[in-house]
Every structure is written in structure tokens, then in C-alpha cells.
Design a protein around this motif. Structure first.
Motif, mmCIF file in Angstrom:
data_model
loop_
_atom_site.group_PDB
_atom_site.id
_atom_site.type_symbol
_atom_site.label_atom_id
_atom_site.label_comp_id
_atom_site.label_asym_id
_atom_site.label_seq_id
_atom_site.Cartn_x
_atom_site.Cartn_y
_atom_site.Cartn_z
ATOM 1 N N THR A 105 72.386 65.154 63.594
ATOM 2 C CA THR A 105 71.943 65.797 64.826
ATOM 3 C C THR A 105 72.304 64.891 65.999
ATOM 4 O OG1 THR A 105 70.065 66.830 65.961
ATOM 5 C CG2 THR A 105 69.635 64.759 64.820
ATOM 6 N N SER A 106 72.331 65.469 67.183
ATOM 7 C CA SER A 106 72.651 64.691 68.379
ATOM 8 C C SER A 106 71.528 64.824 69.403
ATOM 9 C CB SER A 106 73.954 65.208 69.018
ATOM 10 O OG SER A 106 75.035 65.033 68.143
ATOM 11 N N ASN A 107 71.375 63.759 70.203
ATOM 12 C CA ASN A 107 70.376 63.746 71.280
ATOM 13 C C ASN A 107 68.962 64.103 70.811
ATOM 14 O OD1 ASN A 107 72.479 63.280 73.227
ATOM 15 N ND2 ASN A 107 72.931 65.469 73.112
ATOM 16 N N PRO A 108 68.532 63.552 69.688
ATOM 17 C CA PRO A 108 67.162 63.880 69.264
ATOM 18 C C PRO A 108 66.126 63.143 70.107
ATOM 19 C CG PRO A 108 68.041 62.193 67.843
ATOM 20 C CD PRO A 108 69.158 62.575 68.795
ATOM 21 N N ASN A 109 64.909 63.688 70.169
ATOM 22 C CA ASN A 109 63.764 62.892 70.591
ATOM 23 C C ASN A 109 63.403 61.995 69.410
ATOM 24 O OD1 ASN A 109 63.625 64.277 73.017
ATOM 25 N ND2 ASN A 109 61.859 65.523 72.425
ATOM 26 N N LEU A 110 63.067 60.743 69.677
ATOM 27 C CA LEU A 110 62.711 59.816 68.601
ATOM 28 C C LEU A 110 61.327 59.238 68.859
ATOM 29 C CD1 LEU A 110 66.125 57.939 68.196
ATOM 30 C CD2 LEU A 110 65.163 59.687 66.685
ATOM 31 N N TYR A 111 60.591 58.994 67.786
ATOM 32 C CA TYR A 111 59.194 58.580 67.893
ATOM 33 C C TYR A 111 58.891 57.472 66.894
ATOM 34 C CZ TYR A 111 59.007 63.362 69.798
ATOM 35 O OH TYR A 111 59.241 64.519 70.507
ATOM 36 N N TRP A 112 57.986 56.583 67.299
ATOM 37 C CA TRP A 112 57.347 55.658 66.373
ATOM 38 C C TRP A 112 55.847 55.935 66.383
ATOM 39 C CZ3 TRP A 112 59.350 53.016 62.600
ATOM 40 C CH2 TRP A 112 60.653 52.509 62.695
ATOM 41 N N TYR A 113 55.296 56.201 65.183
ATOM 42 C CA TYR A 113 53.870 56.390 64.996
ATOM 43 C C TYR A 113 53.341 55.289 64.081
ATOM 44 C CZ TYR A 113 53.726 61.165 66.907
ATOM 45 O OH TYR A 113 53.773 62.274 67.728
ATOM 46 N N ARG A 114 52.057 55.011 64.200
ATOM 47 C CA ARG A 114 51.392 54.081 63.303
ATOM 48 C C ARG A 114 50.084 54.687 62.808
ATOM 49 N NH1 ARG A 114 49.974 48.451 65.786
ATOM 50 N NH2 ARG A 114 48.534 49.695 67.016
ATOM 51 N N GLN A 115 49.814 54.475 61.521
ATOM 52 C CA GLN A 115 48.518 54.821 60.967
ATOM 53 C C GLN A 115 47.855 53.529 60.530
ATOM 54 O OE1 GLN A 115 48.112 56.704 57.126
ATOM 55 N NE2 GLN A 115 46.540 58.069 57.934
ATOM 56 N N ALA A 116 46.844 53.125 61.244
ATOM 57 C CA ALA A 116 46.061 51.963 60.836
ATOM 58 C C ALA A 116 44.966 52.439 59.878
ATOM 59 C CB ALA A 116 45.456 51.282 62.058
ATOM 60 N N ALA A 117 44.374 51.502 59.155
ATOM 61 C CA ALA A 117 43.366 51.836 58.149
ATOM 62 C C ALA A 117 42.235 52.650 58.765
ATOM 63 C CB ALA A 117 42.817 50.561 57.516
ATOM 64 N N GLY A 118 41.938 53.819 58.163
ATOM 65 C CA GLY A 118 40.817 54.638 58.622
ATOM 66 C C GLY A 118 41.059 55.389 59.914
ATOM 67 N N ARG A 119 42.306 55.422 60.354
ATOM 68 C CA ARG A 119 42.596 56.080 61.621
ATOM 69 C C ARG A 119 43.713 57.089 61.451
ATOM 70 N NH1 ARG A 119 42.752 51.627 66.317
ATOM 71 N NH2 ARG A 119 42.517 53.527 67.536
ATOM 72 N N GLY A 120 43.867 57.946 62.442
ATOM 73 C CA GLY A 120 44.918 58.948 62.401
ATOM 74 C C GLY A 120 46.241 58.377 62.860
ATOM 75 N N LEU A 121 47.238 59.229 62.909
ATOM 76 C CA LEU A 121 48.553 58.836 63.394
ATOM 77 C C LEU A 121 48.508 58.618 64.906
ATOM 78 C CD1 LEU A 121 51.102 61.115 61.520
ATOM 79 C CD2 LEU A 121 50.786 58.661 61.277
ATOM 80 N N GLN A 122 48.889 57.435 65.321
ATOM 81 C CA GLN A 122 48.868 57.085 66.737
ATOM 82 C C GLN A 122 50.295 56.941 67.233
ATOM 83 O OE1 GLN A 122 47.529 53.088 67.639
ATOM 84 N NE2 GLN A 122 46.605 53.748 69.562
ATOM 85 N N LEU A 123 50.632 57.645 68.298
ATOM 86 C CA LEU A 123 51.957 57.537 68.880
ATOM 87 C C LEU A 123 52.090 56.198 69.597
ATOM 88 C CD1 LEU A 123 54.696 58.841 69.549
ATOM 89 C CD2 LEU A 123 53.619 59.798 71.599
ATOM 90 N N LEU A 124 53.129 55.459 69.234
ATOM 91 C CA LEU A 124 53.381 54.158 69.861
ATOM 92 C C LEU A 124 54.441 54.267 70.956
ATOM 93 C CD1 LEU A 124 53.541 51.930 66.653
ATOM 94 C CD2 LEU A 124 51.574 52.321 68.155
ATOM 95 N N PHE A 125 55.586 54.826 70.594
ATOM 96 C CA PHE A 125 56.699 54.953 71.528
ATOM 97 C C PHE A 125 57.424 56.269 71.266
ATOM 98 C CE2 PHE A 125 56.574 50.608 72.992
ATOM 99 C CZ PHE A 125 56.137 49.875 71.899
ATOM 100 N N TYR A 126 58.040 56.796 72.328
ATOM 101 C CA TYR A 126 58.970 57.894 72.131
ATOM 102 C C TYR A 126 60.130 57.718 73.093
ATOM 103 C CZ TYR A 126 57.129 60.490 76.213
ATOM 104 O OH TYR A 126 56.749 60.882 77.470
ATOM 105 N N SER A 127 61.234 58.359 72.719
ATOM 106 C CA SER A 127 62.473 58.220 73.482
ATOM 107 C C SER A 127 63.188 59.562 73.547
ATOM 108 C CB SER A 127 63.376 57.176 72.825
ATOM 109 O OG SER A 127 64.649 57.169 73.436
ATOM 110 N N VAL A 128 63.609 59.925 74.752
ATOM 111 C CA VAL A 128 64.344 61.172 74.926
ATOM 112 C C VAL A 128 65.837 60.915 75.100
ATOM 113 C CG1 VAL A 128 62.349 62.398 75.849
ATOM 114 C CG2 VAL A 128 63.919 61.231 77.403
#
Lengths: 110, 113
Positions: free
Chosen positions: B28-51
Motif C-alpha cells: 500500500t502507499s501513503n498509509p496512516n501509521l500508528y504506534w499503540y501500547r498496552q501496559a499491564a491492566g490497561r487498554g490500548l493507548q495511542l502513542l504516535f501517529y503519522s499521516v
């Protein structure tokens, strides 16, 4: 910042039981509501993406509904099977990003 | 078809050491890209995204950083890890221009000791 809440936190049912989970989200600035299934040792995979109030989507034994006016979505599993065991995540999106709830962990016992 | 890969899958690092997690997307080309983290006992947290290349948005203040040197490459870094950086990190992509369906990588489990 969006606050997405899911309940229950975890659920343990017997094979053949039907079950449902709830996702609540802020109804203002709503763009789309996502449901994902996250099985152990795998990546989360999308089940549904819904945008319109009153949307209902179905995939096999799993279905979901959406109420954007009151800010909630339900996920239903009919006749649960052991392979349905997973964490079910919902996420509400703005234009570029998704905010996830903490998920509902489902365990289906044979 | 599109694929996404991230590595390493597992990492055990001492406090104060550097970090580099890499993610690449194919098909694919020109995707949006994301980094998420799940810490213990927590949900998915968005760290960074890039357009786009060189365009990084940070969602939470932290000692992590992200870079997008190429269209389909997204790197998560730290110069000095903290204990609180432990968690499960997921890279994901979506179609450019909308918060559509996310496609996730295999994940990287980081343990900081």
C-alpha cells in the motif's frame, strides 16, 4: 480526548450460551465505531466498522448495533464457542485516530 | 495484498538503555501509521501517529519518540528506557485520510528491568 468505556471487564460463559458486551462513547464529534477481536498471541483483527446511527452488522454468529445519539454499541455472540475466547475491543474514531476501550475478555468453556 | 511487520517480537532491556522498534508496511502507499501500547491492566493507548513522511503527532508526553523516514516505515525509539515503558507495543496502518479499519502488526513485548 475521547473516553471509551466497555463492560463487563471480563466474562466467562459455557459453550452454547449467547452473550453481549457494551461499549459507550462520547456522542459528540462522532465519526465511526470499531469492534476488534484480539486473540491470545495474535494481532487484533477488525470485526465491524459502523458509522450510521441504527447500523446493525453481522458476521456469522457475531453481530453489533450502534446508537450514536446516546453513545453506545452492543456486540452480540450467539451460541458461543471456545474459539470465540478472546478480548473484544471497541474504539471510537475521530478523523485520523482511534481511541480504544480497555476491552472485554471473554472465556468460553467447553 | 497488504502486510505489516514489526520487530523484534520480544525485548528485555535494562533501565536507561536505548530502544528501537521497527515497523514496515507492504502493498500500500501513503498509509496512516500508528504506534499503540498496552501496559499491564490497561487498554490500548495511542502513542504516535503519522499521516506522511516526516509527519509525526504525539498523543502523550513521554520519553519515547517516533520517526517515519520512508513512506512505509515507522520507528519507535527511546534514548533511555524507564521501568514504566514496559508493555506490549503494536504498530498499525490504515488507509490515508480517514480513521478507517486498523491493520495491526504482530506486536513487540518490551520488558524493562
Amino acid at each position: 480526548i475521547l473516553n471509551v468505556e466497555q463492560s463487563p471487564q471480563s466474562l466467562h460463559v459455557q459453550e452454547g450460551d449467547s452473550t453481549n458486551f457494551t461499549c459507550s462513547f462520547p456522542s459528540s464529534n462522532f465519526y465511526a465505531l470499531h469492534w476488534y477481536r484480539w486473540e491470545t498471541a495474535k494481532s487484533p483483527e477488525a470485526l465491524f466498522v459502523m458509522t450510521l446511527n441504527g447500523d446493525e452488522k453481522k458476521k456469522g454468529r457475531i453481530s453489533a448495533t450502534l446508537n450514536t445519539k446516546e453513545g453506545y454499541s452492543y456486540l452480540y455472540i450467539k451460541g458461543s464457542q471456545p474459539e470465540d475466547s478472546a478480548t473484544y475491543l471497541c474504539a471510537s474514531s475521530g478523523y485520523s485516530t482511534l481511541t480504544f476501550g480497555k476491552g472485554t475478555m471473554l472465556l468460553v468453556s467447553p | 495484498s497488504q502486510t505489516i511487520h514489526q520487530w523484534p517480537a520480544t525485548l528485555v532491556q535494562p533501565v536507561g538503555s536505548p530502544l528501537s522498534l521497527e515497523c514496515t508496511v507492504e502493498g500500500t502507499s501513503n498509509p496512516n501509521l500508528y504506534w499503540y501500547r498496552q501496559a499491564a491492566g490497561r487498554g490500548l493507548q495511542l502513542l504516535f501517529y503519522s499521516v506522511g513522511i516526516g509527519q509525526i503527532s504525539s498523543e502523550v508526553p513521554q520519553n519515547l519518540s517516533a520517526s517515519r523516514p520512508q513512506d512505509r516505515q515507522f520507528i519507535l525509539s527511546s534514548k533511555k528506557l524507564l521501568l514504566s515503558d514496559s508493555g506490549f507495543y503494536l504498530c498499525a496502518w490504515s488507509v490515508q485520510g480517514q480513521a478507517g479499519e486498523l491493520f495491526f502488526g504482530e506486536g513487540s513485548r518490551l520488558t524493562v528491568l
